[in-house]
Enzyme design. Structure first.
Site, short mmCIF file in Angstrom:
data_model
loop_
_atom_site.label_atom_id
_atom_site.label_comp_id
_atom_site.label_asym_id
_atom_site.label_seq_id
_atom_site.Cartn_x
_atom_site.Cartn_y
_atom_site.Cartn_z
N ILE A 1 0.81 -1.22 0.00
CA ILE A 1 0.00 0.00 0.00
C ILE A 1 0.84 1.27 0.00
O ILE A 1 0.30 2.38 -0.03
CB ILE A 1 -0.95 0.03 1.22
CG1 ILE A 1 -0.15 -0.10 2.53
CG2 ILE A 1 -2.00 -1.05 1.11
CD1 ILE A 1 -1.01 0.01 3.78
N GLY A 2 2.16 1.13 0.02
CA GLY A 2 2.98 2.34 0.01
C GLY A 2 4.45 2.03 0.07
O GLY A 2 4.88 0.88 0.22
N GLY B 1 10.68 6.10 3.22
CA GLY B 1 12.11 6.06 3.43
C GLY B 1 12.53 4.84 4.23
O GLY B 1 13.65 4.34 4.11
N ASP C 1 9.79 15.70 11.17
CA ASP C 1 9.56 15.26 9.78
C ASP C 1 8.06 15.28 9.45
O ASP C 1 7.53 14.34 8.85
CB ASP C 1 10.13 13.86 9.56
CG ASP C 1 10.34 13.55 8.07
OD1 ASP C 1 10.34 14.51 7.28
OD2 ASP C 1 10.47 12.37 7.72
#
Length: 379
Positions: free
Chosen positions: A216-217, A220, A336
């Site tokens: 699904i993704g 990093g 982040d």
């Protein structure tokens, strides 16, 4: 926020007589324009009866300006929403009347957490600024009978777990599988991680052996897969790849940071897997993926977000950051925050994720960092 000379101490004292039973409990109440958080520490494992005592003692029921105020807020216990859009006056049947809400809270890691949040509704400047947020008069917490674990049982469990860990480490050492994971074990040693542990076999079964159809993704950290545990729980599994920009330190950092945090707007970490050459993190599954995909992904993946929904998402992110910076026992700077690190559940509620670069904000040190962190973006 909404500073008011009458509520500088965040305590409201009722100056009129109250007719309810145990009226002394309701003479003083804790008040905040935004949120209140209560912790119970060093609790025994078991089920606890939590009683929340409310009474609307600030507003009136006459025809004065004070009768126009409306207070609406949410209540969370152990991160679970137990009262939605709670209005003390409506629930109690009027002002100056008590209402007691009872709940059962499960304590597994010695800490009980009770949160009160302004729901963003009701009046904001009637009768005065800063008096519309949550208000609580008293809280009682009692261990339910038969739910505690005896001291002998605790000692037995600790000894058994220590023995099992010793045997497993001995086997791993004999087979020479520690390699660079020895450094990982050293990093994890001494951390009081409030999270579970999964085997590689469990993760493979949940993701159909990391089937590409379940991917699904990609971040990093590495690829992200959707999975289904045997108990029916849907999970999102992050797998550290050999090309990952994050190493062992970030992996440990992610576990150490988020395992100690529970909040409605922070993604929940179910556990991790450190086996062979695999480093895996297991999170709650977020049905609508990331905010980045909803806004900027492929056309078929984009979501139509109206302005009220965008406002809800923005407020949710702000509440998550406010918790990290000010309300949590551990003050944390994420470092982040970006659309790909904000996930959306089935109701489009935002949850902050990816704590690999997060840093403790120690009170004696400045929050300013001279080292570059976060995501590099080429313009």
């Amino acid at each position: 926020m909404d500073d008011n000379s009458n509520t500088d101490s965040f305590i409201w004292t009722n100056k009129s007589a109250l007719a309810m039973k145990n009226s002394e409990l309701y003479m003083d109440a804790r008040l905040s324009p935004l949120s209140l958080t209560y912790y119970g520490f060093c609790l025994r494992t078991g089920n606890y009866e939590v009683k929340l005592h409310f009474a609307e003692t600030m507003f009136t029921d006459d025809k004065t300006y004070s009768s126009l105020g409306r207070r609406i807020f949410d209540v969370y216990i152990q991160g679970k929403l137990v009262l939605k859009d709670f209005n003390i006056e409506d629930e109690a049947g009027g002002v100056g009347k008590e209402i007691i809400k009872k709940f059962t809270a499960v304590v597994n890691s010695s800490t009980l957490e009770i949160r009160f949040y302004w729901a963003g509704k009701g009046t904001t400047d009637i009768p005065e600024w800063g008096v519309y947020g949550p208000l609580i008069s008293a809280i009682s917490v009692n261990l339910e009978k038969g739910s505690s674990i005896s001291t002998g049982a605790v000692v037995g469990i600790v000894v058994a777990v220590a023995f099992v860990i010793f045997v497993i480490l001995g086997i791993v050492l004999c087979k020479g599988h520690l390699r660079h994971k020895y450094g990982m074990e050293q990093d994890l040693k001494g951390l009081d991680l409030q999270t579970g542990s999964f085997t590689l076999r469990q993760i493979k079964a949940a993701t159909n052996n990391f089937d590409a159809a379940n991917k699904i993704g990609e971040g990093g950290f590495g690829p992200i897969y959707m999975g289904l545990l045997l108990d029916g729980t849907r999970i999102a599994e992050k797998q550290l790849s050999s090309k990952s920009k994050q190493g062992n330190r970030e992996f440990v950092n992610e576990i150490g940071m988020i395992s100690a945090l529970q909040h409605p707007h922070l993604v929940k970490l179910y556990g991790c897997c450190i086996e062979g050459d695999q480093l895996l993190l297991v999170y709650e599954y977020m049905e609508n993926n990331s905010l980045a995909r909803a806004l900027f992904g492929l056309k078929e993946c984009q979501l139509t977000l109206n302005w009220p929904t965008r406002h809800k998402i923005s407020i949710g992110i702000a509440r998550g950051l406010a918790f990290l910076h000010e309300e949590s026992r551990l003050k944390i700077v994420h470092r982040d925050i970006k659309a790909t690190n904000v996930l959306l559940d089935d109701n489009l509620n935002p949850k902050i994720s990816d704590f690999g670069l997060a840093k403790l904000d120690e009170e004696d040190n400045t929050h300013i960092s001279t080292r570059i962190a976060g995501t590099y973006i080429e313009l």
